[in-house]
Design an enzyme around this catalytic site. Structure first.
Site, PDB file in Angstrom:
ATOM      1  N   ASP A   1       0.797  -1.230   0.000  1.00 25.29           N
ATOM      2  CA  ASP A   1       0.000   0.000   0.000  1.00 25.29           C
ATOM      3  C   ASP A   1       0.827   1.276   0.000  1.00 25.29           C
ATOM      4  OD1 ASP A   1       1.105   0.029   2.508  1.00 25.29           O
ATOM      5  OD2 ASP A   1      -0.769  -0.236   3.601  1.00 25.29           O
TER       6      ASP A   1
ATOM      7  N   GLU B   1      -0.398  -8.990  -1.456  1.00 25.62           N
ATOM      8  CA  GLU B   1      -1.058  -8.412  -0.274  1.00 25.62           C
ATOM      9  C   GLU B   1      -2.232  -7.514  -0.694  1.00 25.62           C
ATOM     10  OE1 GLU B   1       0.446  -5.488   2.737  1.00 25.62           O
ATOM     11  OE2 GLU B   1       1.033  -7.266   3.842  1.00 25.62           O
TER      12      GLU B   1
ATOM     13  N   GLU C   1      -2.431   5.158   2.777  1.00 26.59           N
ATOM     14  CA  GLU C   1      -2.281   3.759   2.340  1.00 26.59           C
ATOM     15  C   GLU C   1      -3.601   3.092   1.943  1.00 26.59           C
ATOM     16  OE1 GLU C   1      -0.812   5.082   4.979  1.00 26.59           O
ATOM     17  OE2 GLU C   1       1.345   4.799   4.694  1.00 26.59           O
TER      18      GLU C   1
ATOM     19  N   HIS D   1       5.230   5.159  13.314  1.00 23.84           N
ATOM     20  CA  HIS D   1       5.616   6.014  12.179  1.00 23.84           C
ATOM     21  C   HIS D   1       4.452   6.442  11.298  1.00 23.84           C
ATOM     22  CE1 HIS D   1       4.953   3.064   8.945  1.00 23.84           C
ATOM     23  NE2 HIS D   1       5.225   2.188   9.867  1.00 23.84           N
TER      24      HIS D   1
ATOM     25  N   ARG E   1       1.485   8.272   9.364  1.00 23.68           N
ATOM     26  CA  ARG E   1       1.219   9.681   9.089  1.00 23.68           C
ATOM     27  C   ARG E   1       0.017  10.200   9.870  1.00 23.68           C
ATOM     28  NH1 ARG E   1       3.936  11.446   4.110  1.00 23.68           N
ATOM     29  NH2 ARG E   1       5.363   9.716   3.841  1.00 23.68           N
TER      30      ARG E   1
ATOM     31  N   HIS F   1      12.098   5.348  13.536  1.00 27.80           N
ATOM     32  CA  HIS F   1      11.957   5.504  12.080  1.00 27.80           C
ATOM     33  C   HIS F   1      12.644   6.803  11.639  1.00 27.80           C
ATOM     34  CE1 HIS F   1       9.973   5.924   8.184  1.00 27.80           C
ATOM     35  NE2 HIS F   1       9.487   4.699   8.314  1.00 27.80           N
TER      36      HIS F   1
HETATM   37  C1  UD1 Z   1       6.441   4.802   3.994  1.00 25.75           C
HETATM   38  C2  UD1 Z   1       5.069   4.374   3.482  1.00 25.75           C
HETATM   39  C3  UD1 Z   1       4.290   3.670   4.589  1.00 25.75           C
HETATM   40  C4  UD1 Z   1       5.104   2.542   5.212  1.00 25.75           C
HETATM   41  C5  UD1 Z   1       6.455   3.080   5.641  1.00 25.75           C
HETATM   42  C6  UD1 Z   1       7.297   1.922   6.121  1.00 25.75           C
HETATM   43  C7  UD1 Z   1       3.949   5.764   1.822  1.00 25.75           C
HETATM   44  C8  UD1 Z   1       3.047   6.898   1.587  1.00 25.75           C
HETATM   45  N1  UD1 Z   1       4.290   5.523   3.091  1.00 25.75           N
HETATM   46  O1  UD1 Z   1       6.242   5.797   4.980  1.00 25.75           O
HETATM   47  O2  UD1 Z   1       3.105   3.120   4.041  1.00 25.75           O
HETATM   48  O3  UD1 Z   1       4.403   2.071   6.322  1.00 25.75           O
HETATM   49  O4  UD1 Z   1       7.119   3.688   4.531  1.00 25.75           O
HETATM   50  O5  UD1 Z   1       8.370   2.353   6.880  1.00 25.75           O
HETATM   51  O6  UD1 Z   1       4.364   5.119   0.903  1.00 25.75           O
HETATM   52  N2  UD1 Z   1      13.839   8.371   5.440  1.00 25.75           N
HETATM   53  C9  UD1 Z   1      15.223   8.344   5.450  1.00 25.75           C
HETATM   54  N3  UD1 Z   1      15.852   7.151   5.159  1.00 25.75           N
HETATM   55  C10 UD1 Z   1      15.175   6.017   4.881  1.00 25.75           C
HETATM   56  C11 UD1 Z   1      13.765   6.051   4.892  1.00 25.75           C
HETATM   57  C12 UD1 Z   1      13.114   7.239   5.170  1.00 25.75           C
HETATM   58  O7  UD1 Z   1      15.876   9.342   5.702  1.00 25.75           O
HETATM   59  O8  UD1 Z   1      15.807   5.006   4.650  1.00 25.75           O
HETATM   60  C13 UD1 Z   1      13.169   9.666   5.730  1.00 25.75           C
HETATM   61  C14 UD1 Z   1      13.314  10.666   4.576  1.00 25.75           C
HETATM   62  O9  UD1 Z   1      13.417  11.955   5.098  1.00 25.75           O
HETATM   63  C15 UD1 Z   1      11.985  10.502   3.831  1.00 25.75           C
HETATM   64  C16 UD1 Z   1      11.045  10.298   5.000  1.00 25.75           C
HETATM   65  O10 UD1 Z   1      11.769   9.440   5.899  1.00 25.75           O
HETATM   66  O11 UD1 Z   1      11.656  11.644   3.054  1.00 25.75           O
HETATM   67  C17 UD1 Z   1       9.705   9.704   4.673  1.00 25.75           C
HETATM   68  O12 UD1 Z   1       9.810   8.527   3.898  1.00 25.75           O
HETATM   69  P1  UD1 Z   1       8.493   8.013   3.096  1.00 25.75           P
HETATM   70  O13 UD1 Z   1       8.809   6.733   2.423  1.00 25.75           O
HETATM   71  O14 UD1 Z   1       7.948   9.109   2.254  1.00 25.75           O
HETATM   72  O15 UD1 Z   1       7.432   7.801   4.231  1.00 25.75           O
HETATM   73  P2  UD1 Z   1       7.381   6.787   5.431  1.00 25.75           P
HETATM   74  O16 UD1 Z   1       6.845   7.549   6.571  1.00 25.75           O
HETATM   75  O17 UD1 Z   1       8.676   6.088   5.573  1.00 25.75           O
HETATM   76  N1  UDP Z   2      11.326  -3.656  11.040  1.00 25.30           N
HETATM   77  C1  UDP Z   2      12.714  -3.755  10.904  1.00 25.30           C
HETATM   78  N2  UDP Z   2      13.500  -2.925  11.654  1.00 25.30           N
HETATM   79  C2  UDP Z   2      12.994  -2.019  12.525  1.00 25.30           C
HETATM   80  C3  UDP Z   2      11.579  -1.916  12.636  1.00 25.30           C
HETATM   81  C4  UDP Z   2      10.781  -2.748  11.875  1.00 25.30           C
HETATM   82  O1  UDP Z   2      13.210  -4.566  10.135  1.00 25.30           O
HETATM   83  O2  UDP Z   2      13.778  -1.319  13.179  1.00 25.30           O
HETATM   84  C5  UDP Z   2      10.485  -4.525  10.194  1.00 25.30           C
HETATM   85  C6  UDP Z   2       9.337  -5.230  10.873  1.00 25.30           C
HETATM   86  O3  UDP Z   2       9.749  -6.488  11.379  1.00 25.30           O
HETATM   87  C7  UDP Z   2       8.325  -5.369   9.741  1.00 25.30           C
HETATM   88  C8  UDP Z   2       8.602  -4.180   8.875  1.00 25.30           C
HETATM   89  O4  UDP Z   2       9.874  -3.680   9.240  1.00 25.30           O
HETATM   90  O5  UDP Z   2       8.578  -6.528   8.953  1.00 25.30           O
HETATM   91  C9  UDP Z   2       7.547  -3.144   9.123  1.00 25.30           C
HETATM   92  O6  UDP Z   2       7.954  -1.948   8.606  1.00 25.30           O
HETATM   93  P1  UDP Z   2       7.285  -0.588   9.008  1.00 25.30           P
HETATM   94  O7  UDP Z   2       6.755  -0.681  10.391  1.00 25.30           O
HETATM   95  O8  UDP Z   2       8.292   0.450   8.694  1.00 25.30           O
HETATM   96  O9  UDP Z   2       6.123  -0.449   7.930  1.00 25.30           O
HETATM   97  P2  UDP Z   2       4.612  -0.976   7.845  1.00 25.30           P
HETATM   98  O10 UDP Z   2       4.602  -2.432   8.052  1.00 25.30           O
HETATM   99  O11 UDP Z   2       3.842  -0.203   8.871  1.00 25.30           O
HETATM  100  O12 UDP Z   2       4.203  -0.585   6.468  1.00 25.30           O
END
Ligand code: UD1
Ligand code: UDP
Length: 389
Positions: free
Chosen positions: A95, A117, A131, A212, A214, A244
């Site tokens: 998603d 999924e 999502e 984490h 939104r 996160h």
């Molecule tokens: C995204 C997904 C969410 C998922 C989550 C898993 C969307 C809209 N959201 O949210 O569904 O649950 O990932 O974790 O697709 N960042 C870093 N390094 C990284 C990753 C993230 O610096 O390796 C920071 C960056 O500033 C980036 C921000 O996190 O711009 C947000 O990342 P983004 O993928 O847009 O949103 P998530 O909150 O991670």
């Molecule tokens: N996870 C990980 N390291 C962490 C936190 C979570 O590998 O420090 C794994 C967790 O086991 C799960 C996945 O990341 O498989 C979930 O990711 P996240 O919570 O970022 O996203 P969501 O599932 O909410 O989309």
């Protein structure tokens, strides 16, 4: 058959790892992997751990990215890859913005889309946001819908979509299964992880936290942090929180919780490290999607910091409870669970309503045109993945 799998974030990589592994080993399939790079380091951790080979990396992440900017970069950079690779099918997961944009980009080029999924719904567009919308869009444009559970299949049937629906189980259980086995057999890996654990007081129970979403940004995130502070003051638990990297999470968490006794703020863990932490935890407090599926399989009670969930099966099985994101409620529910041994025992049983470890096998067989028996939860082995330390 050439299959282009597009992944972008940590959870997509973890949940697609078993599918990609199987695709790469299946005769007659040419598996091409594209990462959008929606996540940078958090995605890389998973790619390294599972040894996943990437053919195309779109490197779209920027710090503090907006949804529209992210979406635009995925469309812009994926399109030439679709043109060059010319796949017979695109496979996306879940998603995220990556999944939504990649599925639409494929649809615009009349490339069939498979959705791993599919069918999870809360029925409320604002939760999880964005999502719930992303997942619906992917389902609309997909011709193969890999629903993890019967409940997800029912959701899809209600919407009268065009795609074929298959109940496969969730690939997260395949990934978890392989990681638990690896931790059991790889003493070196386990020793490395244990050496890197924060300094925990062994006489205290550990609560593992992730957050984490939104819809929890802003006041709710602050409330979650204040609840963690209050719980740390109980004096009998340790809280471990891999934070996160999203600045909207990182900033308030560090501002409110840094330096708080018995709260351990740590970097995002690689999947092996996080599974180890789940094994060591007494309670998991989270708003994550994937963690809601994994913790029940490990026999860990999960308190979910959301008002609604698209993953109701663990709530129905009694191992997960929705606790919202208000300070008072989180504090009360965690304390109730820690203080009431009978309630704890009722929640701490291992269930696998989400999968049996064979989801990726089913998905790849279906992609190859074979018939497969659908996943049925009763075929899982109770306690199969329970590894208590
Ligand atoms: C995204 C997904 C969410 C998922 C989550 C898993 C969307 C809209 N959201 O949210 O569904 O649950 O990932 O974790 O697709 N960042 C870093 N390094 C990284 C990753 C993230 O610096 O390796 C920071 C960056 O500033 C980036 C921000 O996190 O711009 C947000 O990342 P983004 O993928 O847009 O949103 P998530 O909150 O991670
Ligand atoms: N996870 C990980 N390291 C962490 C936190 C979570 O590998 O420090 C794994 C967790 O086991 C799960 C996945 O990341 O498989 C979930 O990711 P996240 O919570 O970022 O996203 P969501 O599932 O909410 O989309």
């Amino acid at each position: 058959m050439r299959i282009l799998s597009v992944i972008g974030t940590r959870p997509e990589a973890i949940k697609m790892a078993p599918v990609l592994d199987r695709l790469a080993r299946t005769p007659g399939i040419e598996s091409v992997v594209c990462t959008t790079g929606q996540h940078a380091s958090m995605l890389q951790q998973v790619l390294d751990l599972f040894g996943l080979h990437v053919d195309h990396d779109l490197q779209v992440m920027v710090q503090g990215q907006t949804l529209n900017g992210l979406c635009a970069r995925v469309f812009e950079r994926l399109d030439p890859v679709l043109e060059r690779v010319c796949p017979d099918r695109v496979l996306v997961h879940g998603d995220t913005t990556t999944a939504m944009a990649a599925s639409l980009a494929a649809f615009h080029r009349r490339i069939p889309v498979g959705h791993v999924e599919a069918g999870l719904r809360t029925g409320t567009l604002s939760q999880p946001w964005p999502e719930e919308m992303n997942r619906r869009v992917v389902d609309v444009v997909s011709d193969q819908l890999f629903a993890p559970t019967e409940g997800a299949r029912q959701n899809l049937l209600t919407e009268n979509l065009g795609g074929r629906i298959h109940v496969t189980g969730n690939t997260v259980i395949d990934a978890l299964h392989s990681m638990v086995q690896r931790l059991e057999t790889d003493a070196v890996l386990r020793a490395r992880l244990d050496a890197n654990l924060p300094a925990l007081d062994p006489s205290r129970r550990m609560v593992l936290v992730t957050g984490h979403r939104r819809e929890n940004f802003g006041p709710a995130m602050a409330d979650i942090c204040h609840a963690i502070c209050a719980l740390a003051c109980r004096g009998d638990i340790e809280l471990v929180y891999p934070v996160h990297l999203n600045p909207q999470v990182h900033e308030p968490v560090l501002r409110i919780l840094q330096g708080q006794a018995h709260v351990h703020l740590i970097e995002p863990q690689d999947y092996a490290g996080f599974v180890r932490l789940m094994q060591l935890a007494s309670v998991v407090l989270t708003d994550s999607g994937g963690v809601q599926e994994e913790a029940p399989a490990l026999g860990k009670p999960v308190l979910v910091m959301r008002e609604v969930t698209e993953r109701p099966e663990a709530v129905q099985a009694g191992t997960a409870r929705l606790v919202g994101a208000s300070k008072e409620r989180i504090e009360k529910e965690v304390s109730l669970l820690l203080d009431d041994a009978a309630q704890y025992q009722r929640m701490a049983h291992s269930v696998n309503p989400y999968g049996d470890g064979h989801a990726s096998e089913r998905i790849v067989a279906i992609l190859c045109g074979q018939d497969m028996e659908p996943f049925r939860p009763e075929t899982t082995l109770p306690g199969h993945f329970t590894t208590r330390s």
